[in-house]
Scaffold this motif. Structure first.
Motif, short mmCIF file in Angstrom:
data_model
loop_
_atom_site.label_atom_id
_atom_site.label_comp_id
_atom_site.label_asym_id
_atom_site.label_seq_id
_atom_site.Cartn_x
_atom_site.Cartn_y
_atom_site.Cartn_z
N LEU A 33 0.85 -1.19 0.00
CA LEU A 33 0.00 0.00 0.00
C LEU A 33 0.88 1.24 0.00
O LEU A 33 1.73 1.40 0.87
N PRO A 34 0.71 2.14 -0.98
CA PRO A 34 1.54 3.35 -1.01
C PRO A 34 1.23 4.27 0.17
O PRO A 34 0.14 4.21 0.74
N GLU A 35 2.17 5.11 0.51
CA GLU A 35 2.01 6.07 1.59
C GLU A 35 2.51 7.43 1.14
O GLU A 35 3.59 7.54 0.56
N PHE A 36 1.70 8.45 1.41
CA PHE A 36 2.08 9.81 1.08
C PHE A 36 1.76 10.70 2.27
O PHE A 36 0.85 10.41 3.05
N SER A 37 2.50 11.80 2.38
CA SER A 37 2.26 12.73 3.47
C SER A 37 2.21 14.15 2.93
O SER A 37 2.89 14.48 1.96
N VAL A 38 1.36 14.97 3.54
CA VAL A 38 1.33 16.39 3.22
C VAL A 38 1.78 17.14 4.46
O VAL A 38 1.36 16.85 5.57
N GLU A 39 2.70 18.08 4.27
CA GLU A 39 3.20 18.85 5.41
C GLU A 39 2.23 19.98 5.72
O GLU A 39 1.88 20.76 4.84
N PHE A 109 6.46 6.99 8.97
CA PHE A 109 6.42 7.34 7.56
C PHE A 109 7.83 7.32 7.01
O PHE A 109 8.71 8.03 7.49
N GLN A 110 8.05 6.49 6.01
CA GLN A 110 9.37 6.36 5.41
C GLN A 110 9.49 7.35 4.25
O GLN A 110 9.14 7.05 3.12
N GLN A 111 9.99 8.55 4.58
CA GLN A 111 10.09 9.58 3.55
C GLN A 111 11.21 9.25 2.57
O GLN A 111 12.35 9.01 2.95
N LYS A 112 10.85 9.26 1.27
CA LYS A 112 11.82 8.94 0.23
C LYS A 112 12.01 10.09 -0.76
O LYS A 112 12.83 9.99 -1.67
N GLY A 113 11.23 11.14 -0.57
CA GLY A 113 11.36 12.28 -1.48
C GLY A 113 10.44 13.40 -1.05
O GLY A 113 9.60 13.23 -0.16
N VAL A 114 10.59 14.56 -1.69
CA VAL A 114 9.78 15.73 -1.38
C VAL A 114 9.26 16.34 -2.68
O VAL A 114 10.02 16.50 -3.64
N TYR A 115 7.97 16.65 -2.70
CA TYR A 115 7.38 17.41 -3.80
C TYR A 115 7.05 18.79 -3.27
O TYR A 115 6.26 18.93 -2.33
N GLN A 116 7.64 19.82 -3.85
CA GLN A 116 7.41 21.20 -3.42
C GLN A 116 6.51 21.91 -4.41
O GLN A 116 6.82 21.99 -5.60
N GLU A 117 5.37 22.40 -3.92
CA GLU A 117 4.48 23.18 -4.77
C GLU A 117 5.16 24.49 -5.12
O GLU A 117 5.72 25.16 -4.25
N HIS A 118 5.11 24.87 -6.39
CA HIS A 118 5.79 26.09 -6.83
C HIS A 118 4.79 27.12 -7.31
O HIS A 118 3.90 26.84 -8.11
N ALA A 119 4.91 28.33 -6.80
CA ALA A 119 4.08 29.44 -7.23
C ALA A 119 4.78 30.73 -6.85
O ALA A 119 5.49 30.80 -5.83
N GLU A 120 4.61 31.77 -7.66
CA GLU A 120 5.22 33.05 -7.33
C GLU A 120 4.66 33.59 -6.02
O GLU A 120 5.36 34.14 -5.19
N ASP A 121 3.36 33.41 -5.84
CA ASP A 121 2.69 33.75 -4.60
C ASP A 121 2.36 32.44 -3.89
O ASP A 121 1.67 31.59 -4.46
N GLN A 134 3.81 10.54 -8.54
CA GLN A 134 4.88 10.43 -7.54
C GLN A 134 4.93 9.02 -6.96
O GLN A 134 3.93 8.30 -6.89
N ALA A 135 6.13 8.62 -6.56
CA ALA A 135 6.32 7.30 -5.97
C ALA A 135 5.98 7.33 -4.49
O ALA A 135 6.01 8.38 -3.84
N SER A 136 5.65 6.18 -3.95
CA SER A 136 5.32 6.07 -2.53
C SER A 136 6.45 6.61 -1.67
O SER A 136 7.63 6.42 -1.97
N GLY A 137 6.09 7.30 -0.60
CA GLY A 137 7.09 7.85 0.30
C GLY A 137 7.37 9.32 0.11
O GLY A 137 8.20 9.90 0.82
N VAL A 138 6.66 9.96 -0.82
CA VAL A 138 6.88 11.38 -1.08
C VAL A 138 6.10 12.23 -0.08
O VAL A 138 4.94 11.94 0.23
N LYS A 139 6.75 13.26 0.44
CA LYS A 139 6.08 14.25 1.28
C LYS A 139 5.79 15.48 0.44
O LYS A 139 6.67 16.03 -0.22
N PHE A 140 4.52 15.92 0.45
CA PHE A 140 4.10 17.07 -0.34
C PHE A 140 4.12 18.32 0.53
O PHE A 140 3.57 18.33 1.63
N LYS A 141 4.74 19.37 0.00
CA LYS A 141 4.86 20.63 0.73
C LYS A 141 4.20 21.74 -0.09
O LYS A 141 4.56 21.97 -1.24
#
Length: 232
Positions: A33-39, A109-121, A134-141
């Protein structure tokens, strides 16, 4: 009182919390089962979007399998808070408002990567469909304040997560009925005005965008003119 008006849509370092639900499908024993986290960022309104987004991301990815159930999506989704030692506002508000069974996950939570939301604002509403690859283990910021992260593919799951506890809708209807009882006309119309009361009371930075009484009176007049019946 906050419960009546909420309509929508934390632990130290990388410890995470997840919906604590049993996984009953034995076929999952041979499925990872994949796992994802949002900060967590912001306050309650932000958190509701962030958690809805991570539910939507989990659902979208699990749709490629035969395990896209509410229980599995909820087990996949985490909330990570790197600053608090324990659950506290606004996470505790989210839990109490909707009776979410958020608890410390038994498996870190086994964090394996980070996805950073990008916006000027940082508060800009953007959508990036790459989140679904995204692959399992990514933390979304980020804030993830777009409905496209969960609509339409995970709409039913988000609605179930954000269903009101028993008694809240009854209390809300009683509150509205009490207001209606004060109307002197059968054609009395109710108009709801959303106010960020925390910002209004605690942060005068937002006063520069405050709208005055005449704005709301004009808006109400236009609503009455254009619609035979308003929405409470």
């Amino acid at each position: 009182m906050i419960r009546i008006f909420v309509v929508l849509l934390s632990l130290l370092f990388c410890t995470s919390i997840t919906v604590n639900v049993p996984i009953l499908d034995r076929r999952l024993e041979s499925f990872q089962l994949p796992e994802f986290s949002v900060e967590f960022n912001g306050r309650l309104g932000n958190l509701m979007f962030e958690y809805a987004a991570i539910l939507g991301i989990c659902s979208k990815i699990l749709q490629k399998t035969e395990f896209n159930s509410f229980e599995n999506v909820a087990s996949c989704a985490r909330i990570t808070n790197p600053t608090f030692y324990e659950l506290e506002n606004p996470i505790s508000e989210l839990v109490s408002l909707f009776n979410l069974s958020l608890s410390v996950s038994s498996k870190p939570f086994q964090q394996k990567g980070v996805y950073q939301e990008h916006a000027e604002d940082p508060h800009m509403i953007i959508f990036d469909e790459k989140v679904f690859n995204q692959a399992s283990g990514v933390k979304f910021k980020g804030y993830f304040q777009s409905w496209r992260y969960f609509h339409p593919h995970a709409e039913s799951i988000v609605k179930r997560a954000y269903s009101y506890p028993i008694g809240v809708e009854t209390a809300a209807q009683a509150f509205i009925s009490a207001i209606r009882s004060e109307c002197k006309s059968e054609n009395c119309k109710l108009v709801g005005v959303q106010v960020r009361i925390g910002d209004k009371l605690n942060n005068n930075f937002y006063d520069q965008w405050s709208l005055r009484e005449h704005y709301f009176k004009k808006a109400m007049s236009l609503i009455i003119k254009e619609h035979s019946r308003t929405t409470e």
